[in-house]
Write a protein that holds these residues in place. Structure first.
Motif, PDB file in Angstrom:
ATOM      1  N   TYR A  37       5.521 -62.688 -14.261  1.00 57.09           N
ATOM      2  CA  TYR A  37       5.716 -63.873 -15.091  1.00 57.09           C
ATOM      3  C   TYR A  37       6.878 -63.670 -16.064  1.00 57.09           C
ATOM      4  O   TYR A  37       7.760 -64.526 -16.195  1.00 57.09           O
ATOM      5  CB  TYR A  37       4.422 -64.185 -15.853  1.00 57.09           C
ATOM      6  CG  TYR A  37       4.572 -65.276 -16.881  1.00 57.09           C
ATOM      7  CD1 TYR A  37       4.628 -66.613 -16.487  1.00 57.09           C
ATOM      8  CD2 TYR A  37       4.660 -64.975 -18.229  1.00 57.09           C
ATOM      9  CE1 TYR A  37       4.766 -67.621 -17.430  1.00 57.09           C
ATOM     10  CE2 TYR A  37       4.809 -65.976 -19.175  1.00 57.09           C
ATOM     11  CZ  TYR A  37       4.855 -67.289 -18.778  1.00 57.09           C
ATOM     12  OH  TYR A  37       4.999 -68.281 -19.705  1.00 57.09           O
ATOM     13  N   PHE A  38       6.902 -62.511 -16.752  1.00 57.71           N
ATOM     14  CA  PHE A  38       7.965 -62.242 -17.714  1.00 57.71           C
ATOM     15  C   PHE A  38       9.323 -62.089 -17.026  1.00 57.71           C
ATOM     16  O   PHE A  38      10.337 -62.543 -17.540  1.00 57.71           O
ATOM     17  CB  PHE A  38       7.654 -61.012 -18.562  1.00 57.71           C
ATOM     18  CG  PHE A  38       6.659 -61.278 -19.650  1.00 57.71           C
ATOM     19  CD1 PHE A  38       6.938 -62.180 -20.654  1.00 57.71           C
ATOM     20  CD2 PHE A  38       5.439 -60.628 -19.675  1.00 57.71           C
ATOM     21  CE1 PHE A  38       6.029 -62.438 -21.670  1.00 57.71           C
ATOM     22  CE2 PHE A  38       4.515 -60.876 -20.676  1.00 57.71           C
ATOM     23  CZ  PHE A  38       4.815 -61.783 -21.670  1.00 57.71           C
ATOM     24  N   MET A  39       9.354 -61.475 -15.860  1.00 54.72           N
ATOM     25  CA  MET A  39      10.612 -61.331 -15.134  1.00 54.72           C
ATOM     26  C   MET A  39      11.128 -62.692 -14.684  1.00 54.72           C
ATOM     27  O   MET A  39      12.328 -62.943 -14.695  1.00 54.72           O
ATOM     28  CB  MET A  39      10.439 -60.398 -13.934  1.00 54.72           C
ATOM     29  CG  MET A  39      10.180 -58.958 -14.322  1.00 54.72           C
ATOM     30  SD  MET A  39      11.478 -58.233 -15.319  1.00 54.72           S
ATOM     31  CE  MET A  39      12.745 -58.067 -14.096  1.00 54.72           C
ATOM     32  N   LYS A  40      10.227 -63.575 -14.291  1.00 59.43           N
ATOM     33  CA  LYS A  40      10.623 -64.921 -13.886  1.00 59.43           C
ATOM     34  C   LYS A  40      11.229 -65.666 -15.071  1.00 59.43           C
ATOM     35  O   LYS A  40      12.269 -66.330 -14.946  1.00 59.43           O
ATOM     36  CB  LYS A  40       9.405 -65.674 -13.340  1.00 59.43           C
ATOM     37  CG  LYS A  40       9.713 -67.054 -12.820  1.00 59.43           C
ATOM     38  CD  LYS A  40       8.459 -67.710 -12.263  1.00 59.43           C
ATOM     39  CE  LYS A  40       8.736 -69.120 -11.812  1.00 59.43           C
ATOM     40  NZ  LYS A  40       7.528 -69.798 -11.343  1.00 59.43           N
ATOM     41  N   LYS A  41      10.598 -65.552 -16.240  1.00 59.70           N
ATOM     42  CA  LYS A  41      11.110 -66.209 -17.443  1.00 59.70           C
ATOM     43  C   LYS A  41      12.475 -65.649 -17.838  1.00 59.70           C
ATOM     44  O   LYS A  41      13.376 -66.393 -18.221  1.00 59.70           O
ATOM     45  CB  LYS A  41      10.129 -66.050 -18.617  1.00 59.70           C
ATOM     46  CG  LYS A  41       8.890 -66.887 -18.468  1.00 59.70           C
ATOM     47  CD  LYS A  41       9.251 -68.344 -18.570  1.00 59.70           C
ATOM     48  CE  LYS A  41       8.021 -69.203 -18.494  1.00 59.70           C
ATOM     49  NZ  LYS A  41       8.335 -70.629 -18.522  1.00 59.70           N
ATOM     50  N   MET A  42      12.646 -64.337 -17.766  1.00 58.93           N
ATOM     51  CA  MET A  42      13.925 -63.730 -18.110  1.00 58.93           C
ATOM     52  C   MET A  42      15.012 -64.163 -17.124  1.00 58.93           C
ATOM     53  O   MET A  42      16.157 -64.393 -17.509  1.00 58.93           O
ATOM     54  CB  MET A  42      13.805 -62.201 -18.122  1.00 58.93           C
ATOM     55  CG  MET A  42      12.934 -61.662 -19.237  1.00 58.93           C
ATOM     56  SD  MET A  42      13.519 -62.101 -20.871  1.00 58.93           S
ATOM     57  CE  MET A  42      14.956 -61.078 -20.966  1.00 58.93           C
ATOM     58  N   GLY A  43      14.669 -64.276 -15.846  1.00 58.27           N
ATOM     59  CA  GLY A  43      15.627 -64.756 -14.856  1.00 58.27           C
ATOM     60  C   GLY A  43      16.041 -66.183 -15.121  1.00 58.27           C
ATOM     61  O   GLY A  43      17.220 -66.540 -14.977  1.00 58.27           O
ATOM     62  N   GLU A  44      15.093 -67.023 -15.517  1.00 59.31           N
ATOM     63  CA  GLU A  44      15.415 -68.408 -15.834  1.00 59.31           C
ATOM     64  C   GLU A  44      16.342 -68.487 -17.046  1.00 59.31           C
ATOM     65  O   GLU A  44      17.293 -69.270 -17.072  1.00 59.31           O
ATOM     66  CB  GLU A  44      14.141 -69.209 -16.092  1.00 59.31           C
ATOM     67  CG  GLU A  44      13.315 -69.469 -14.848  1.00 59.31           C
ATOM     68  CD  GLU A  44      11.981 -70.121 -15.150  1.00 59.31           C
ATOM     69  OE1 GLU A  44      11.673 -70.355 -16.339  1.00 59.31           O
ATOM     70  OE2 GLU A  44      11.238 -70.394 -14.199  1.00 59.31           O
ATOM     71  N   LYS A  45      16.080 -67.663 -18.063  1.00 57.68           N
ATOM     72  CA  LYS A  45      16.935 -67.654 -19.248  1.00 57.68           C
ATOM     73  C   LYS A  45      18.347 -67.178 -18.897  1.00 57.68           C
ATOM     74  O   LYS A  45      19.334 -67.725 -19.380  1.00 57.68           O
ATOM     75  CB  LYS A  45      16.360 -66.741 -20.331  1.00 57.68           C
ATOM     76  CG  LYS A  45      15.183 -67.328 -21.056  1.00 57.68           C
ATOM     77  CD  LYS A  45      14.725 -66.389 -22.149  1.00 57.68           C
ATOM     78  CE  LYS A  45      13.520 -66.928 -22.875  1.00 57.68           C
ATOM     79  NZ  LYS A  45      13.061 -66.008 -23.932  1.00 57.68           N
ATOM     80  N   PHE A  47      19.849 -67.364 -15.942  1.00 59.68           N
ATOM     81  CA  PHE A  47      20.507 -68.400 -15.147  1.00 59.68           C
ATOM     82  C   PHE A  47      20.928 -69.571 -16.022  1.00 59.68           C
ATOM     83  O   PHE A  47      22.010 -70.121 -15.851  1.00 59.68           O
ATOM     84  CB  PHE A  47      19.569 -68.884 -14.032  1.00 59.68           C
ATOM     85  CG  PHE A  47      20.199 -69.912 -13.141  1.00 59.68           C
ATOM     86  CD1 PHE A  47      21.158 -69.540 -12.218  1.00 59.68           C
ATOM     87  CD2 PHE A  47      19.843 -71.240 -13.242  1.00 59.68           C
ATOM     88  CE1 PHE A  47      21.744 -70.477 -11.395  1.00 59.68           C
ATOM     89  CE2 PHE A  47      20.434 -72.196 -12.435  1.00 59.68           C
ATOM     90  CZ  PHE A  47      21.387 -71.812 -11.496  1.00 59.68           C
ATOM     91  N   LYS A  48      20.080 -69.913 -17.001  1.00 57.91           N
ATOM     92  CA  LYS A  48      20.399 -71.014 -17.905  1.00 57.91           C
ATOM     93  C   LYS A  48      21.633 -70.662 -18.738  1.00 57.91           C
ATOM     94  O   LYS A  48      22.537 -71.472 -18.905  1.00 57.91           O
ATOM     95  CB  LYS A  48      19.202 -71.298 -18.817  1.00 57.91           C
ATOM     96  CG  LYS A  48      19.383 -72.478 -19.730  1.00 57.91           C
ATOM     97  CD  LYS A  48      18.124 -72.696 -20.566  1.00 57.91           C
ATOM     98  CE  LYS A  48      18.309 -73.816 -21.551  1.00 57.91           C
ATOM     99  NZ  LYS A  48      17.136 -73.980 -22.409  1.00 57.91           N
ATOM    100  N   GLY A  49      21.697 -69.456 -19.256  1.00 54.28           N
ATOM    101  CA  GLY A  49      22.852 -69.025 -20.027  1.00 54.28           C
ATOM    102  C   GLY A  49      24.100 -68.934 -19.175  1.00 54.28           C
ATOM    103  O   GLY A  49      25.198 -69.252 -19.608  1.00 54.28           O
ATOM    104  N   PHE A  50      23.942 -68.517 -17.928  1.00 55.91           N
ATOM    105  CA  PHE A  50      25.078 -68.413 -17.015  1.00 55.91           C
ATOM    106  C   PHE A  50      25.635 -69.787 -16.705  1.00 55.91           C
ATOM    107  O   PHE A  50      26.848 -69.991 -16.707  1.00 55.91           O
ATOM    108  CB  PHE A  50      24.632 -67.718 -15.735  1.00 55.91           C
ATOM    109  CG  PHE A  50      25.720 -67.535 -14.726  1.00 55.91           C
ATOM    110  CD1 PHE A  50      26.716 -66.605 -14.934  1.00 55.91           C
ATOM    111  CD2 PHE A  50      25.744 -68.293 -13.572  1.00 55.91           C
ATOM    112  CE1 PHE A  50      27.716 -66.432 -14.012  1.00 55.91           C
ATOM    113  CE2 PHE A  50      26.744 -68.126 -12.643  1.00 55.91           C
ATOM    114  CZ  PHE A  50      27.732 -67.189 -12.860  1.00 55.91           C
ATOM    115  N   SER A  51      24.776 -70.762 -16.460  1.00 55.20           N
ATOM    116  CA  SER A  51      25.249 -72.094 -16.115  1.00 55.20           C
ATOM    117  C   SER A  51      25.795 -72.830 -17.340  1.00 55.20           C
ATOM    118  O   SER A  51      26.655 -73.680 -17.222  1.00 55.20           O
ATOM    119  CB  SER A  51      24.155 -72.911 -15.437  1.00 55.20           C
ATOM    120  OG  SER A  51      23.013 -72.989 -16.240  1.00 55.20           O
ATOM    121  N   GLN A  52      25.327 -72.502 -18.549  1.00 53.17           N
ATOM    122  CA  GLN A  52      25.856 -73.127 -19.759  1.00 53.17           C
ATOM    123  C   GLN A  52      27.269 -72.642 -20.052  1.00 53.17           C
ATOM    124  O   GLN A  52      28.078 -73.379 -20.601  1.00 53.17           O
ATOM    125  CB  GLN A  52      24.969 -72.828 -20.972  1.00 53.17           C
ATOM    126  CG  GLN A  52      23.725 -73.649 -21.018  1.00 53.17           C
ATOM    127  CD  GLN A  52      22.877 -73.320 -22.235  1.00 53.17           C
ATOM    128  OE1 GLN A  52      23.151 -72.355 -22.940  1.00 53.17           O
ATOM    129  NE2 GLN A  52      21.855 -74.103 -22.475  1.00 53.17           N
TER     130      GLN A  52
END
Length: 93
Positions: A37-45, A47-52
């Motif tokens: 769960y935590f790894m999934k959340k960190m991956g989403e963050k 990816f979000k920072g990368f796309s921003q």
């Protein structure tokens, strides 16, 4: 005033051991799920920072960095000025 008894001490030790081994078993069973769960959340963050930030660098930023590299290489090729003449000392007996 209360005095410590052997029964109270044993109860306290058993409670501490029960909590320790209980948490150990819970983390053994649910630890991978929590970590996933935590790894999934960190991956989403990430990816979000990368796309921003615009994703991959575009051609303009690549050209800017090439220009900076060219300027830096020109500055590094400065001629060395001679400091002085070399003097060879000899020992006198």
């Amino acid at each position: 005033m209360q005095e410590a008894s052997l029964v109270g001490l044993i109860k306290t030790l058993l409670i501490i051991l029960l909590i320790y081994f209980g948490l150990k078993i819970i983390f053994k069973w649910f630890g991978p799920l929590i970590l996933k769960y935590f790894m999934k959340k960190m991956g989403e963050k990430a990816f979000k920072g990368f796309s921003q930030n615009g994703g991959f660098p575009n051609q303009q930023t690549q050209q800017r960095t090439e220009n900076n590299i060219d300027k830096n290489s020109k500055n590094n090729k400065k001629e060395k000025k001679p400091v002085g003449e070399y003097i060879d000392y000899e020992e006198i007996d």
